[in-house]
Design a protein around this motif. Structure first.
Motif, PDB file in Angstrom:
ATOM      1  N   LYS A  64      -6.465  -8.321 -10.267  1.00 42.06           N
ATOM      2  CA  LYS A  64      -6.251  -7.181  -9.366  1.00 42.06           C
ATOM      3  C   LYS A  64      -5.747  -7.664  -8.013  1.00 42.06           C
ATOM      4  O   LYS A  64      -4.817  -7.083  -7.437  1.00 42.06           O
ATOM      5  CB  LYS A  64      -7.529  -6.377  -9.192  1.00 42.06           C
ATOM      6  CG  LYS A  64      -7.385  -5.182  -8.271  1.00 42.06           C
ATOM      7  CD  LYS A  64      -8.745  -4.575  -7.989  1.00 42.06           C
ATOM      8  CE  LYS A  64      -8.680  -3.522  -6.933  1.00 42.06           C
ATOM      9  NZ  LYS A  64      -8.501  -4.026  -5.594  1.00 42.06           N
ATOM     10  N   ASN A  65      -6.352  -8.731  -7.498  1.00 41.26           N
ATOM     11  CA  ASN A  65      -5.915  -9.281  -6.212  1.00 41.26           C
ATOM     12  C   ASN A  65      -4.467  -9.777  -6.283  1.00 41.26           C
ATOM     13  O   ASN A  65      -3.705  -9.596  -5.334  1.00 41.26           O
ATOM     14  CB  ASN A  65      -6.847 -10.396  -5.756  1.00 41.26           C
ATOM     15  CG  ASN A  65      -8.213  -9.879  -5.350  1.00 41.26           C
ATOM     16  OD1 ASN A  65      -8.359  -8.712  -5.009  1.00 41.26           O
ATOM     17  ND2 ASN A  65      -9.215 -10.736  -5.413  1.00 41.26           N
ATOM     18  N   ASP A  68      -2.329  -6.735  -6.201  1.00 43.62           N
ATOM     19  CA  ASP A  68      -2.337  -6.174  -4.845  1.00 43.62           C
ATOM     20  C   ASP A  68      -1.391  -6.947  -3.931  1.00 43.62           C
ATOM     21  O   ASP A  68      -0.689  -6.354  -3.106  1.00 43.62           O
ATOM     22  CB  ASP A  68      -3.753  -6.182  -4.258  1.00 43.62           C
ATOM     23  CG  ASP A  68      -4.644  -5.095  -4.836  1.00 43.62           C
ATOM     24  OD1 ASP A  68      -4.105  -4.151  -5.449  1.00 43.62           O
ATOM     25  OD2 ASP A  68      -5.881  -5.199  -4.666  1.00 43.62           O
ATOM     26  N   LYS A  69      -1.364  -8.262  -4.055  1.00 43.42           N
ATOM     27  CA  LYS A  69      -0.454  -9.083  -3.252  1.00 43.42           C
ATOM     28  C   LYS A  69       0.999  -8.740  -3.561  1.00 43.42           C
ATOM     29  O   LYS A  69       1.840  -8.628  -2.658  1.00 43.42           O
ATOM     30  CB  LYS A  69      -0.699 -10.567  -3.507  1.00 43.42           C
ATOM     31  CG  LYS A  69      -1.963 -11.108  -2.889  1.00 43.42           C
ATOM     32  CD  LYS A  69      -2.125 -12.582  -3.219  1.00 43.42           C
ATOM     33  CE  LYS A  69      -3.453 -13.109  -2.720  1.00 43.42           C
ATOM     34  NZ  LYS A  69      -3.643 -14.521  -3.111  1.00 43.42           N
ATOM     35  N   LYS A  70       1.301  -8.559  -4.853  1.00 36.67           N
ATOM     36  CA  LYS A  70       2.671  -8.219  -5.243  1.00 36.67           C
ATOM     37  C   LYS A  70       3.059  -6.840  -4.714  1.00 36.67           C
ATOM     38  O   LYS A  70       4.175  -6.634  -4.239  1.00 36.67           O
ATOM     39  CB  LYS A  70       2.819  -8.268  -6.767  1.00 36.67           C
ATOM     40  CG  LYS A  70       2.780  -9.666  -7.329  1.00 36.67           C
ATOM     41  CD  LYS A  70       2.923  -9.653  -8.833  1.00 36.67           C
ATOM     42  CE  LYS A  70       2.852 -11.064  -9.393  1.00 36.67           C
ATOM     43  NZ  LYS A  70       2.964 -11.077 -10.858  1.00 36.67           N
ATOM     44  N   VAL A  71       2.141  -5.887  -4.802  1.00 37.24           N
ATOM     45  CA  VAL A  71       2.421  -4.535  -4.308  1.00 37.24           C
ATOM     46  C   VAL A  71       2.597  -4.551  -2.797  1.00 37.24           C
ATOM     47  O   VAL A  71       3.495  -3.903  -2.251  1.00 37.24           O
ATOM     48  CB  VAL A  71       1.291  -3.557  -4.726  1.00 37.24           C
ATOM     49  CG1 VAL A  71       1.410  -2.242  -3.996  1.00 37.24           C
ATOM     50  CG2 VAL A  71       1.319  -3.337  -6.225  1.00 37.24           C
ATOM     51  N   LYS A  72       1.745  -5.305  -2.111  1.00 36.55           N
ATOM     52  CA  LYS A  72       1.845  -5.390  -0.641  1.00 36.55           C
ATOM     53  C   LYS A  72       3.171  -6.037  -0.230  1.00 36.55           C
ATOM     54  O   LYS A  72       3.774  -5.649   0.774  1.00 36.55           O
ATOM     55  CB  LYS A  72       0.670  -6.206  -0.096  1.00 36.55           C
ATOM     56  CG  LYS A  72       0.523  -6.107   1.400  1.00 36.55           C
ATOM     57  CD  LYS A  72      -0.650  -6.927   1.871  1.00 36.55           C
ATOM     58  CE  LYS A  72      -1.812  -5.988   2.093  1.00 36.55           C
ATOM     59  NZ  LYS A  72      -2.959  -6.675   2.718  1.00 36.55           N
ATOM     60  N   ALA A  73       3.644  -6.992  -1.027  1.00 36.52           N
ATOM     61  CA  ALA A  73       4.913  -7.651  -0.712  1.00 36.52           C
ATOM     62  C   ALA A  73       6.090  -6.698  -0.883  1.00 36.52           C
ATOM     63  O   ALA A  73       7.144  -6.898  -0.288  1.00 36.52           O
ATOM     64  CB  ALA A  73       5.101  -8.877  -1.593  1.00 36.52           C
ATOM     65  N   SER A  75       5.997  -3.472  -0.072  1.00 32.08           N
ATOM     66  CA  SER A  75       5.923  -2.349   0.865  1.00 32.08           C
ATOM     67  C   SER A  75       7.128  -2.396   1.803  1.00 32.08           C
ATOM     68  O   SER A  75       7.648  -3.481   2.103  1.00 32.08           O
ATOM     69  CB  SER A  75       4.617  -2.391   1.648  1.00 32.08           C
ATOM     70  OG  SER A  75       4.586  -3.499   2.508  1.00 32.08           O
ATOM     71  N   SER A  78       7.217  -4.939   4.800  1.00 35.03           N
ATOM     72  CA  SER A  78       7.228  -6.383   4.575  1.00 35.03           C
ATOM     73  C   SER A  78       8.097  -6.776   3.386  1.00 35.03           C
ATOM     74  O   SER A  78       7.881  -7.807   2.770  1.00 35.03           O
ATOM     75  CB  SER A  78       5.795  -6.869   4.323  1.00 35.03           C
ATOM     76  OG  SER A  78       5.319  -6.329   3.105  1.00 35.03           O
TER      77      SER A  78
END
Length: 104
Positions: A64-65, A68-73, A75, A78
């Motif tokens: 999951k983490n 989440d990192k891939k999704v945040k990248a 956005s 960013s």
């Protein structure tokens, strides 16, 4: 000597019935405390299942983490266009004439 003991038992059975019942009840509860539905063996099985579930939870949280990192990248604030281009080329297996491909 054993004849006297047997005769004593036959003459006074109540002296042996109550202790025998007590011993049987003790054996019954001891057996179920160890082998029963909520006994010691079941406790060990439940602890093992809990440990397995915790390891699965830990692995799932790590996955999951990562996501989440891939999704945040991805956005809009960013978004790295070079990373997006590289990921698209890797997924589609596409390259340009001047690209050098290095296999790991």
């Amino acid at each position: 000597m054993t004849c006297r003991f047997i005769e004593y038992i036959q003459e006074h059975p109540r002296h042996f019935i109550i202790p025998a019942i007590g011993i049987l009840i003790t054996l019954y509860f001891t057996y179920h405390a160890i082998r029963g539905e909520r006994g010691l063996f079941r406790l060990f099985e439940i602890n093992q299942e809990i440990n397995e579930a915790q390891s699965i939870l830990k692995q799932t949280e790590e996955e999951k983490n990562e996501m989440d990192k891939k999704v945040k990248a991805l956005s809009p604030g960013s978004l790295d266009l070079d990373m997006l281009d590289e990921s698209g080329r890797r997924i589609l297996n596409v390259g340009e004439k001047n690209d050098y491909i290095i296999f790991d």
